[in-house]
Design a protein around this motif. Structure first.
Motif, PDB file in Angstrom:
ATOM      1  N   GLY A   1       0.723  -1.202  -0.029  1.00 37.94           N
ATOM      2  CA  GLY A   1       0.197  -0.094   0.153  1.00 37.94           C
ATOM      3  C   GLY A   1       0.836   1.368  -0.068  1.00 37.94           C
ATOM      4  O   GLY A   1       0.455   2.365  -0.497  1.00 37.94           O
ATOM      5  N   LEU A   2       1.814   1.356   0.718  1.00 38.94           N
ATOM      6  CA  LEU A   2       2.892   2.382   0.630  1.00 38.94           C
ATOM      7  C   LEU A   2       3.504   2.552  -0.533  1.00 38.94           C
ATOM      8  O   LEU A   2       3.675   3.967  -1.165  1.00 38.94           O
ATOM      9  CB  LEU A   2       3.948   2.176   1.663  1.00 38.94           C
ATOM     10  CG  LEU A   2       3.525   2.069   3.241  1.00 38.94           C
ATOM     11  CD1 LEU A   2       4.711   1.836   4.034  1.00 38.94           C
ATOM     12  CD2 LEU A   2       2.917   3.587   3.669  1.00 38.94           C
ATOM     13  N   GLU A   3       3.743   1.603  -1.416  1.00 40.76           N
ATOM     14  CA  GLU A   3       4.233   1.414  -2.664  1.00 40.76           C
ATOM     15  C   GLU A   3       3.268   2.112  -3.695  1.00 40.76           C
ATOM     16  O   GLU A   3       3.643   3.100  -4.480  1.00 40.76           O
ATOM     17  CB  GLU A   3       4.614   0.096  -3.240  1.00 40.76           C
ATOM     18  CG  GLU A   3       5.697  -0.583  -2.531  1.00 40.76           C
ATOM     19  CD  GLU A   3       7.008  -0.264  -2.388  1.00 40.76           C
ATOM     20  OE1 GLU A   3       7.325   0.566  -3.652  1.00 40.76           O
ATOM     21  OE2 GLU A   3       8.038  -0.284  -1.645  1.00 40.76           O
ATOM     22  N   ARG A   4       2.236   1.792  -3.456  1.00 44.60           N
ATOM     23  CA  ARG A   4       1.042   2.600  -4.464  1.00 44.60           C
ATOM     24  C   ARG A   4       0.786   4.081  -3.988  1.00 44.60           C
ATOM     25  O   ARG A   4       0.757   4.883  -4.968  1.00 44.60           O
ATOM     26  CB  ARG A   4      -0.366   1.776  -4.057  1.00 44.60           C
ATOM     27  CG  ARG A   4      -0.309   0.360  -4.611  1.00 44.60           C
ATOM     28  CD  ARG A   4      -1.815  -0.016  -5.129  1.00 44.60           C
ATOM     29  NE  ARG A   4      -1.766  -1.480  -5.224  1.00 44.60           N
ATOM     30  CZ  ARG A   4      -1.335  -2.091  -6.255  1.00 44.60           C
ATOM     31  NH1 ARG A   4      -0.827  -1.354  -7.464  1.00 44.60           N
ATOM     32  NH2 ARG A   4      -1.432  -3.501  -6.340  1.00 44.60           N
ATOM     33  N   SER A   5       1.118   4.371  -2.490  1.00 42.33           N
ATOM     34  CA  SER A   5       0.851   6.032  -2.456  1.00 42.33           C
ATOM     35  C   SER A   5       2.317   6.453  -2.994  1.00 42.33           C
ATOM     36  O   SER A   5       2.080   7.642  -3.577  1.00 42.33           O
ATOM     37  CB  SER A   5       0.967   5.911  -1.316  1.00 42.33           C
ATOM     38  OG  SER A   5       2.307   5.796  -0.516  1.00 42.33           O
ATOM     39  N   ALA A   6       3.530   5.760  -3.278  1.00 42.92           N
ATOM     40  CA  ALA A   6       4.604   6.451  -3.849  1.00 42.92           C
ATOM     41  C   ALA A   6       4.239   6.570  -5.147  1.00 42.92           C
ATOM     42  O   ALA A   6       4.865   7.704  -5.666  1.00 42.92           O
ATOM     43  CB  ALA A   6       5.878   5.645  -3.374  1.00 42.92           C
ATOM     44  N   ALA A   7       3.845   5.581  -5.892  1.00 39.01           N
ATOM     45  CA  ALA A   7       3.445   5.801  -7.410  1.00 39.01           C
ATOM     46  C   ALA A   7       2.674   6.971  -7.613  1.00 39.01           C
ATOM     47  O   ALA A   7       2.904   7.727  -8.621  1.00 39.01           O
ATOM     48  CB  ALA A   7       2.698   4.517  -7.604  1.00 39.01           C
TER      49      ALA A   7
END
Length: 199
Positions: free
Chosen positions: A69-75
């Protein structure tokens, strides 16, 4: 899904032993890309320590999904920066796609129950807001610099996870791929910033 006892410890320690390198809520204001001297760049926090409380608030087996989920927010953040720094939009767009790929890989390899997903959904926004707060005082260029350092630290999450007792070759290969994707984005951003990058 492979389960490993040290999983939680492996993930919450991320950010404390990042390798050496060469060298939330609002979209950043539009700016012209510039090179920033190293001396002028912000101090880099230990992102794992910053987010540890949030990561620990979900069960160990759900922590990879939390990180996805953090990766998606970084995207999404990369997409915001691409709007703010149009000269760098192609490279930043590529970084966003790598973040999405990492999230997809981890979600596929470490699925969670609906109960755990509900926990993640409840806790993740506060973690993302805390993460964004670190960037808020800085220019878009300094923000992407901080993100390039966060990628290096984040790459170690997948190294630690792979070292936490996982033996399945396909899972290990996917984790190695995630590590390389993080580092590839870091190198790409550092080239934009004019930093020396190892081959």
């Amino acid at each position: 899904m492979e389960r490993t006892a040290p999983l939680g410890v492996a993930l919450i320690e991320v950010g404390h032993q990042a390798p050496a390198t060469d060298s939330p809520d609002s979209t950043p204001e539009r700016a012209t890309a510039r090179h920033c001297p190293m001396a002028d760049r912000p101090e880099v926090p230990q992102f794992g320590a910053l987010l540890r409380e949030h990561i620990q608030s979900v069960p160990p087996e759900a922590q990879p999904a939390f990180l996805s989920g953090l990766e998606r927010s970084a995207a999404q953040r990369y997409r915001d920066w691409a709007l703010a720094l149009p000269d760098w939009a192609d490279v930043l767009g590529d970084c966003a796609r790598r973040e999405d790929e990492i999230a997809d890989v981890i979600s596929r390899r470490f699925p969670v129950s609906s109960e755990h997903q509900a926990q993640i959904d409840a806790i993740l926004p506060a973690a993302v807001a805390l993460y964004y707060d670190v960037f808020e005082p800085y220019s878009p260029e300094d923000q992407v610099y901080l993100q390039s350092e966060a990628e290096i630290q984040g790459s170690q999450a997948w190294v630690r996870l792979a070292d936490a007792g996982i033996t399945d070759p396909d899972t290990l290969a996917d984790l190695a791929r995630c590590t390389e994707l993080e580092l590839e984005s870091s190198r790409a951003v550092k080239r934009l910033l004019g930093d020396q990058v190892a081959a």
